[in-house]
Design a protein around this motif. Structure first.
Motif, PDB file in Angstrom:
ATOM      1  N   UNK A 276       8.724   4.822  -3.622  1.00 32.47           N
ATOM      2  CA  UNK A 276       8.125   3.514  -3.330  1.00 32.47           C
ATOM      3  C   UNK A 276       8.108   3.245  -1.825  1.00 32.47           C
ATOM      4  N   UNK A 277       9.192   3.597  -1.137  1.00 33.33           N
ATOM      5  CA  UNK A 277       9.244   3.381   0.318  1.00 33.33           C
ATOM      6  C   UNK A 277       8.214   4.247   1.039  1.00 33.33           C
ATOM      7  N   UNK A 278       8.147   5.509   0.646  1.00 32.25           N
ATOM      8  CA  UNK A 278       7.258   6.444   1.330  1.00 32.25           C
ATOM      9  C   UNK A 278       5.801   5.997   1.248  1.00 32.25           C
ATOM     10  N   UNK A 279       5.396   5.531   0.084  1.00 35.63           N
ATOM     11  CA  UNK A 279       4.002   5.125  -0.108  1.00 35.63           C
ATOM     12  C   UNK A 279       3.800   3.618   0.073  1.00 35.63           C
ATOM     13  N   UNK A 280       4.847   2.937   0.503  1.00 39.63           N
ATOM     14  CA  UNK A 280       4.787   1.497   0.798  1.00 39.63           C
ATOM     15  C   UNK A 280       4.286   0.691  -0.408  1.00 39.63           C
TER      16      UNK A 280
END
Length: 423
Positions: free
Chosen positions: A101-105
């Motif tokens: 989730x963080x990586x793809x915002x």
């Protein structure tokens, strides 16, 4: 992206979403969001809990590991870290999805419980009503209606726990817990624990209870397939996938059962009856997954886990079985599974059956009518959810781009005049 994808009418608490609304921020919802983002399609993700993958984070036991090799459980566009073991732990899987989730915002809207979703025939749009924490300071019961052309149901196959009706359970008097609330066997040390159910969870709970010096008794009412998780160092699931490239399912089932007999021996003498239908065919037809043994069968052989038939009734501190046997027990754990909750909130739609699964047979159950999509209902785990997400996102992207072209030639307000007139 949020400022570009929506317009908020605070007076009516309506949110107009120019892309799809995704219900659920578990692995299925996150996979769908990533695939849409890859196509440049805006979206809103709604999640009733306060975190992503809430089933994994809040309703699973501590010793849980993925039952299948990690390469069959990775989400689209991001594999597991190379240093992860073949079967990642609960903590590692949660770290993976949070990193995903963080990586793809991906930023879901948490504490948004969907109360209803229905298709408005007049406007040709979906109206999704939610309750939960609002954007206004101090407002914890704000109602919001999201208006969108596409609705993606990604709440999964395991949204609600199943609690069976058992005669006399209310009179038992001891601790009764569903497996979703079980964390470890630490609090059960020295206790006689009745585990109701015979799936992967109940087997692992029985093993965990043994490791904490409890005395588990497992209720096995129905027939069940038990397979070794690995055969000669090779994943049984991976072997099945490989064989199905060349052989029919019925023949692969026979091979798996032969291997299971060679590795595990005759399990029926321990009270574990095999179904007449093969494990893969049964999974495809009814969604009943075989148990992949990681050590519980050895505890059953040694007598550390006792297997008993179905329950007749409970009484204070006791359970009477269908064979007339009466056991004294201290605690009960209901490892009776989960179910889909879609019928509770999706209205005026016959795409889903009463059991909360799409009526359309696999592999086409990801798409319904009127812009409705389903991700994660294939009964094929995380790999099935990822496949659904890729196909559904591609289909929505095609339709969205067709809509965007004419919209560029006229004022934005005109693009949604039907929706605004309804608001």
């Amino acid at each position: 992206m949020a400022s570009r994808m929506e317009r908020i009418d605070f007076s009516s608490r309506c949110v107009l979403v120019t892309g799809p609304v995704i219900v659920g921020a578990g692995p299925s919802g996150l996979a769908m969001a990533v695939c849409l983002k890859e196509h440049g399609v805006p979206y809103v993700v709604l999640e009733r809990a306060d975190c992503i993958a809430s089933l994994w984070q809040k309703r699973t036991y501590d010793r849980l590991k993925l039952h299948l090799p990690k390469k069959f459980c990775q989400l689209p566009r991001m594999p597991f870290p190379e240093d992860y073991p073949e079967y990642p732990s609960k903590r590692q899987f949660v770290e993976y999805v949070e990193g995903y989730a963080r990586h793809f915002e991906i930023r879901p809207r948490f504490n948004q419980a969907v109360q209803s979703a229905r298709f408005d025939e007049i406007s040709g749009l979906w109206r999704v009503r939610t309750t939960g924490a609002g954007a206004e300071s101090g407002n914890r019961n704000l109602e919001v209606e999201y208006i969108c052309r596409w609705l993606v149901v990604a709440t999964g196959e395991n949204a609600e726990k199943v609690v069976p009706e058992l005669e006399g359970l209310g009179e038992f008097g001891g601790e009764v817990t569903h497996s979703c609330d079980y964390k470890s066997g630490e609090s059960y040390r020295g206790k006689r624990v009745l585990v109701v159910g015979c799936g992967n969870s109940s087997m692992e709970l029985g093993l965990d209870l043994c490791d904490h010096n409890a005395f588990p008794v497992m209720v096995v009412r129905d027939s069940v397939h038990v397979l070794p998780r690995e055969v000669m160092g090779k994943s049984t699931f991976e072997l099945a996938v490989l064989l199905m490239k060349w052989l029919p399912v019925w023949l692969v089932d026979k091979i798996l059962l032969l291997l299971a007999w060679l590795v595990l021996g005759d399990i029926e003498k321990y009270g574990l009856r095999r179904p007449s239908t093969g494990p893969l065919e049964l999974k495809n037809r009814e969604g009943r997954a075989p148990v992949l043994d990681i050590g519980a069968l050895g505890k059953i052989r040694s007598g550390d886990i006792k297997v008993v038939p179905g329950i007749k009734r409970f009484s204070p501190g006791r359970v009477e079985l269908v064979n007339g046997q009466v056991l004294d027990i201290d605690s009960i754990i209901l490892a009776t599974g989960y179910r889909s909750n879609v019928p509770q909130w999706l209205q005026g739609c016959d795409f889903f059956s009463k059991d909360g699964f799409p009526k359309t047979p696999f592999p086409d159950r990801w798409k319904g009518k009127s812009g409705l999509y389903a991700v994660g209902f294939t009964r094929r785990g995380l790999a099935g959810a990822s496949s659904d997400a890729v196909q559904a996102a591609s289909d929505i992207a095609r339709l969205w781009k067709e809509d965007v072209k004419p919209c560029r030639s006229r004022p934005a307000a005109a693009c949604h005049r039907r929706c605004i007139s309804q608001l």
